[in-house]
Design a protein around this motif. Structure first.
Motif, PDB file in Angstrom:
ATOM      1  N   ILE A 165     -13.138   5.169  -3.912  1.00 61.46           N
ATOM      2  CA  ILE A 165     -14.599   5.223  -3.923  1.00 61.46           C
ATOM      3  C   ILE A 165     -15.178   4.077  -4.727  1.00 61.46           C
ATOM      4  N   LEU A 166     -16.433   3.761  -4.410  1.00 62.56           N
ATOM      5  CA  LEU A 166     -17.250   2.851  -5.212  1.00 62.56           C
ATOM      6  C   LEU A 166     -18.505   3.602  -5.635  1.00 62.56           C
ATOM      7  N   LYS A 167     -18.884   3.436  -6.897  1.00 64.11           N
ATOM      8  CA  LYS A 167     -20.071   4.095  -7.411  1.00 64.11           C
ATOM      9  C   LYS A 167     -21.225   3.130  -7.630  1.00 64.11           C
ATOM     10  N   SER A 168     -20.930   1.832  -7.680  1.00 60.20           N
ATOM     11  CA  SER A 168     -21.988   0.837  -7.866  1.00 60.20           C
ATOM     12  C   SER A 168     -21.638  -0.441  -7.130  1.00 60.20           C
ATOM     13  N   LEU A 169     -22.654  -1.242  -6.843  1.00 65.43           N
ATOM     14  CA  LEU A 169     -22.449  -2.483  -6.098  1.00 65.43           C
ATOM     15  C   LEU A 169     -21.656  -3.510  -6.896  1.00 65.43           C
ATOM     16  N   ASP A 170     -21.799  -3.488  -8.215  1.00 69.81           N
ATOM     17  CA  ASP A 170     -21.124  -4.496  -9.031  1.00 69.81           C
ATOM     18  C   ASP A 170     -19.779  -4.019  -9.572  1.00 69.81           C
ATOM     19  N   GLN A 171     -19.293  -2.893  -9.074  1.00 69.34           N
ATOM     20  CA  GLN A 171     -17.979  -2.399  -9.474  1.00 69.34           C
ATOM     21  C   GLN A 171     -16.903  -3.348  -8.958  1.00 69.34           C
ATOM     22  N   LYS A 172     -15.985  -3.746  -9.816  1.00 73.65           N
ATOM     23  CA  LYS A 172     -15.004  -4.772  -9.457  1.00 73.65           C
ATOM     24  C   LYS A 172     -13.784  -4.210  -8.726  1.00 73.65           C
ATOM     25  N   LYS A 173     -13.417  -2.966  -9.020  1.00 70.49           N
ATOM     26  CA  LYS A 173     -12.290  -2.321  -8.351  1.00 70.49           C
ATOM     27  C   LYS A 173     -12.682  -0.894  -8.005  1.00 70.49           C
ATOM     28  N   PRO A 174     -12.149  -0.366  -6.920  1.00 71.40           N
ATOM     29  CA  PRO A 174     -12.505   1.014  -6.562  1.00 71.40           C
ATOM     30  C   PRO A 174     -11.861   2.032  -7.497  1.00 71.40           C
ATOM     31  N   ASP A 175     -12.535   3.153  -7.671  1.00 71.62           N
ATOM     32  CA  ASP A 175     -11.931   4.291  -8.345  1.00 71.62           C
ATOM     33  C   ASP A 175     -11.143   5.104  -7.326  1.00 71.62           C
ATOM     34  N   LYS A 176     -10.326   6.020  -7.825  1.00 66.31           N
ATOM     35  CA  LYS A 176      -9.559   6.920  -6.966  1.00 66.31           C
ATOM     36  C   LYS A 176      -9.973   8.357  -7.262  1.00 66.31           C
ATOM     37  N   ILE A 177      -9.914   9.195  -6.243  1.00 66.28           N
ATOM     38  CA  ILE A 177     -10.264  10.598  -6.404  1.00 66.28           C
ATOM     39  C   ILE A 177      -8.996  11.443  -6.437  1.00 66.28           C
ATOM     40  N   ARG A 178      -8.919  12.296  -7.445  1.00 68.01           N
ATOM     41  CA  ARG A 178      -7.755  13.171  -7.578  1.00 68.01           C
ATOM     42  C   ARG A 178      -7.713  14.175  -6.429  1.00 68.01           C
ATOM     43  N   VAL A 179      -6.519  14.460  -5.945  1.00 68.77           N
ATOM     44  CA  VAL A 179      -6.299  15.447  -4.897  1.00 68.77           C
ATOM     45  C   VAL A 179      -5.618  16.666  -5.518  1.00 68.77           C
TER      46      VAL A 179
END
Length: 401
Positions: A83-97
């Motif tokens: 996921i991305l939460k902002s336009l200036d985020q440099k790397k995506p986050d991951k969502i726990r399963v």
């Protein structure tokens, strides 16, 4: 300035502001959110899907899908929700399963157990993802369950909040779900469609089934609502692969594909009614090979034909009227996203050229082209006043709109 000239200037600026045109210098390169996946798979697989297969916006967060269900990269490397939460985020986050007891032991807390993340779905004020293709570890887990015959199961993922953070709850609860391709809600029940068999014995003997599954407890449990196959003489593949709900009916689209494959593929299109009876679709869609569907709002949507058919068609389903959209003919419809409640942006592909159009939801046949990319695009979304484009080689681009 004369009145006529003023009027012409007014028309020019009105048209320019309403239907802006862009070129590739307007595209902002964000980066490659699946670069690690591509780098890890390249030494092992000579050819695999490197594209961003899906983009979806939910609660102002951009969800990213990727993977390969043909060569099964996910059996080697965990496929994750990013996921991305902002336009200036440099790397995506991951969502726990959250997947304890719902498949093989996870290789990381983000491991989906899937080969590919393709289509997200939004209904019941939530985000869902059908498990398109379980990886080898999950399939072996199911086969090890203490049953008389080795079962086949499919996954469903539902977004939830845990300790203030989003997580996906994984439920391996679809008997027969070798492929769970689409999921939707109709008349307070959740329906899913795909293909498979109840157990490995059926599957290995060649009897692939097309399935409709239903849940009346919010997706906690599914049962088989309908399944069918074909006679052994026409052994091949069959599946349901797309759903579209309206006020009084649920459209179900599928096919039979006997061997030799793609030589005589047969559409199988059904309708589930409000009383939960099922019938053949006798509308103009009866003999159309529909591959995917998109919503334009609560009361309308699009049904899109398979890429392989000679004459590609897109149909508007609205207010009990089904319309063949002539201006969409012979385009592959790759993706679609809403811009507010009354407008949409669509990604079309023709002769290996990806183009982006906008249209008003009440008149989708009036397409307005705004840009053609110099790369092949595989997904699209609208997020934070930007059109987001996922390339088929894994890059993400932004177009301010």
């Amino acid at each position: 300035m004369k009145a006529k000239n003023l009027y012409l200037v007014f028309l020019f600026f009105t048209f320019s502001c309403t239907h802006p045109k862009f070129d590739n210098t307007d595209l902002i390169f964000w980066g490659n959110p699946i670069e690690d996946y591509i780098e890890s798979a390249t030494p092992i697989f000579t050819d695999f899907e490197k594209g961003i297969s899906s983009l979806e916006v939910f609660e102002d967060i951009l969800f990213i899908g990727y993977g390969d269900a043909s060569v099964n990269v996910g059996s080697e490397f965990p496929i994750e929700f990013r996921i991305l939460k902002s336009l200036d985020q440099k790397k995506p986050d991951k969502i726990r399963v959250i997947g304890d007891g719902q498949g093989a032991a996870q290789r990381s807390k983000y491991d989906t157990g899937e080969e590919k993340i393709i289509k997200f779905a939004q209904f019941d004020n939530n985000l869902w993802q059908p498990g398109y293709d379980s990886n080898t570890q999950d399939e072996l887990y199911t086969q090890s369950l203490p049953r008389e015959k080795k079962l086949i199961q499919g996954n469903v993922f539902k977004l939830q909040r845990l300790d203030g953070e989003f997580v996906f709850k994984k439920t391996r609860n679809i008997l027969g779900g070798e492929h769970v391709i689409d999921i939707d809600m109709f008349n307070d029940r959740i329906f899913a469609v795909g293909s498979g068999a109840n157990n490995r014995e059926e599957w290995d003997s060649g009897f692939v089934y097309r399935y409709i599954w239903e849940s009346n407890d919010g997706g906690e449990n599914f049962r088989t609502f309908y399944r069918n196959t074909f006679d052994i003489a026409n052994y091949g593949d069959t599946r349901f692969r797309a759903l579209l709900s309206s006020e009084d009916k649920l459209f179900v689209f599928g096919y039979i594909n006997p061997k030799p494959y793609n030589s005589s593929i047969i559409p199988v299109n059904k309708i589930i009614h409000k009383n939960f009876t099922i019938s053949d679709n006798s509308s103009i869609l009866k003999n159309e090979l529909i591959w995917k569907t998109f919503y334009l709002g609560n009361s309308s949507g699009l049904a899109v034909s398979d890429f392989s058919v000679e004459t590609k068609k897109t149909f508007l389903i609205s207010n009990k009227v089904i319309t063949d959209l002539s201006n969409w003919r012979n385009n592959n419809v790759i993706g679609l996203a809403g811009i507010g409640k009354k407008k949409s942006v669509v990604l079309l592909e023709k002769e290996n050229i990806s183009s982006i159009y906008t249209f008003e939801n009440n008149d989708p046949n009036d397409l307005k082209q705004i840009i053609s990319t110099d790369f092949l695009a595989c997904s699209i979304a609208y997020w934070k006043k930007h059109i987001v484009i996922g390339s088929c080689s894994g890059e993400l681009y932004l177009l301010k709109y």
